[in-house]
Enzyme design. Structure first.
Site, short mmCIF file in Angstrom:
data_model
loop_
_atom_site.label_atom_id
_atom_site.label_comp_id
_atom_site.label_asym_id
_atom_site.label_seq_id
_atom_site.Cartn_x
_atom_site.Cartn_y
_atom_site.Cartn_z
N CYS A 144 0.84 -1.20 0.00
CA CYS A 144 0.00 0.00 0.00
C CYS A 144 0.88 1.26 0.00
O CYS A 144 1.57 1.54 0.98
CB CYS A 144 -0.93 -0.06 1.21
N CYS A 201 0.40 3.87 2.70
CA CYS A 201 0.90 3.39 4.00
C CYS A 201 2.40 3.67 4.13
O CYS A 201 2.89 4.04 5.19
CB CYS A 201 0.68 1.89 4.16
#
Lengths: 102, 297
Positions: A31, A34
């Site tokens: 991600c 993230c």
């Protein structure tokens, strides 16, 4: 306090049964957002010695994800004395993270 | 990671002039945009109100801008910025290709975001997502609806369908693509209708948790992906102050936004939507970024 990686099995002991404020960064390696938020969470941890900061990989934590309704990542969970006090989804600024843990 | 002095998002006149100004002041600059600079500029039939560049087509003006960039040895990074994070002492920018860092940020994206669906902003992160490639893995064994505003969304829907159990696709194309019925892989169900809003089924969980309202009915699913050509700027940069309509960024005379180190220029800051106004603001924004760098060493 420095940031530690935990897994789902530790969640109960490290978060639910912990006293004080715990910030959990729910993330995953694939991600992108993230990976952007990670260093900011690290900075917050370094600057707040009393705060416990943990990282939890969402891919390996389906039970926690379900329990706390994690539908998108990054998600930040803030627990106070084991109770969920705040939740934030998506990228947020450092100032906003500091507001969450107040 | 390399940290640039100035990151500029957008390659219209505002972004370009910001890049030229910052480069003149010996700053390390990265500018994100497109090779043809700006679709608005290229489409303009006739430009007659730009000092020194008159009686030209938009494409000719763009060609002059390109010559200027080449002369200054400024190359445009052709990557779409999908998220920007004000990280405190720097900015982190995410593209499909990677993550970039810069000490200051100049936003010059223009205003072409389109209208949001009712309920979309309120439910973002709570069942509504803007990035199928980011959140796909959370949809293992679940259902999702993709509302696609451009044909690029088709590939994202297919990526999502590799993981999700069931994917619906609602094309919202305009112009020449308006009547296209996409043929999609992985059993995606294409629904030719118009999305009108998003609701959460408070009482429900699971596959009926979210509702996409259509002109002729509705679709229920675990989550809804809304995929547009560009992202609303206050979604792109969390915490950025915008006006009531959510269309323009709030700036002061120095083109500073409410976020320290973040500046804006061009149509994004408000009317008039004119090239020379955008270019002038780009100049001011870059000089303000330079001043910020000098005081925050």
């Amino acid at each position: 306090m420095s940031v530690r990686e935990i897994n789902e099995a530790d969640f109960e002991a490290e978060v639910v049964k912990a006293e004080g404020t715990v910030l959990v960064d729910v993330w995953a390696p694939w991600c992108g957002p993230c990976r952007m938020l990670g260093p900011v969470v690290d900075e917050v941890a370094e600057e707040n010695a009393a705060l416990k900061v943990l990282k939890l990989n969402a891919d390996d934590s389906p039970r926690v994800s379900m329990q706390f309704g994690i539908e998108a990542i990054p998600t930040l969970l803030v627990f106070k004395d084991g109770k969920l006090a705040n939740k934030s989804v998506g990228l947020i600024s450092k100032a906003a993270i500091l507001d969450l843990i107040k | 990671m390399k940290r640039y002095d100035v990151a500029i998002v957008g390659s219209g006149p505002g972004g370009l002039n910001a890049a030229i100004t910052a480069k003149t002041r010996n700053k390390d600059v990265i500018i994100f945009g497109r090779q043809d600079l700006s679709s608005k500029l290229v489409k303009a039939k006739h430009v007659n109100n730009y000092l020194g560049l008159f009686d030209m087509s938009g494409a000719e003006v763009a060609e002059r801008f390109k010559q200027h960039l080449a002369n200054m040895e400024i190359a445009i990074t052709e990557e779409r910025v999908t998220n920007i994070l004000p990280a405190g002492s720097y900015f982190s920018l995410l593209t499909k290709e990677g993550i970039y860092e810069a000490k200051t940020l100049i936003l010059a994206t223009g205003v072409n975001f389109g209208e949001l669906l009712p309920g979309e902003k309120e439910l973002l992160g709570q069942g509504v997502s803007y990035c199928a490639t980011c959140d796909a893995f959370l949809y293992k064994g679940k259902s999702a609806v993709v509302v696609g505003y451009t044909r690029q969304a088709e590939a994202e829907a297919e990526f999502l369908a590799e993981t999700a159990e069931k994917v619906y696709y609602v094309p919202m194309y305009k112009g020449k693509d308006k009547d296209i019925v996409p043929e999609l892989a992985h059993g995606i169900e294409v629904v030719m209708d118009k999305a009108t809003g998003i609701e959460k089924n408070e009482a429900e969980a699971g596959s009926s948790a979210m509702k996409l309202l259509l002109e002729n009915g509705e679709i229920q699913a675990h989550g809804i992906f809304v995929l547009r050509e560009s992202t609303a700027v206050d979604v792109l940069v969390p915490g950025l102050a915008v006006d009531e309509a959510g269309k323009h960024v709030m700036v002061d005379r120095s083109m500073a936004t409410n976020i320290p180190g973040c500046f804006a220029a061009g149509d994004l800051t408000g009317r008039p939507y004119q090239y020379i106004k955008a270019a002038g603001e780009g100049n001011v924004a870059a000089l303000s970024a330079v001043a910020y760098l000098d005081t925050n060493k």
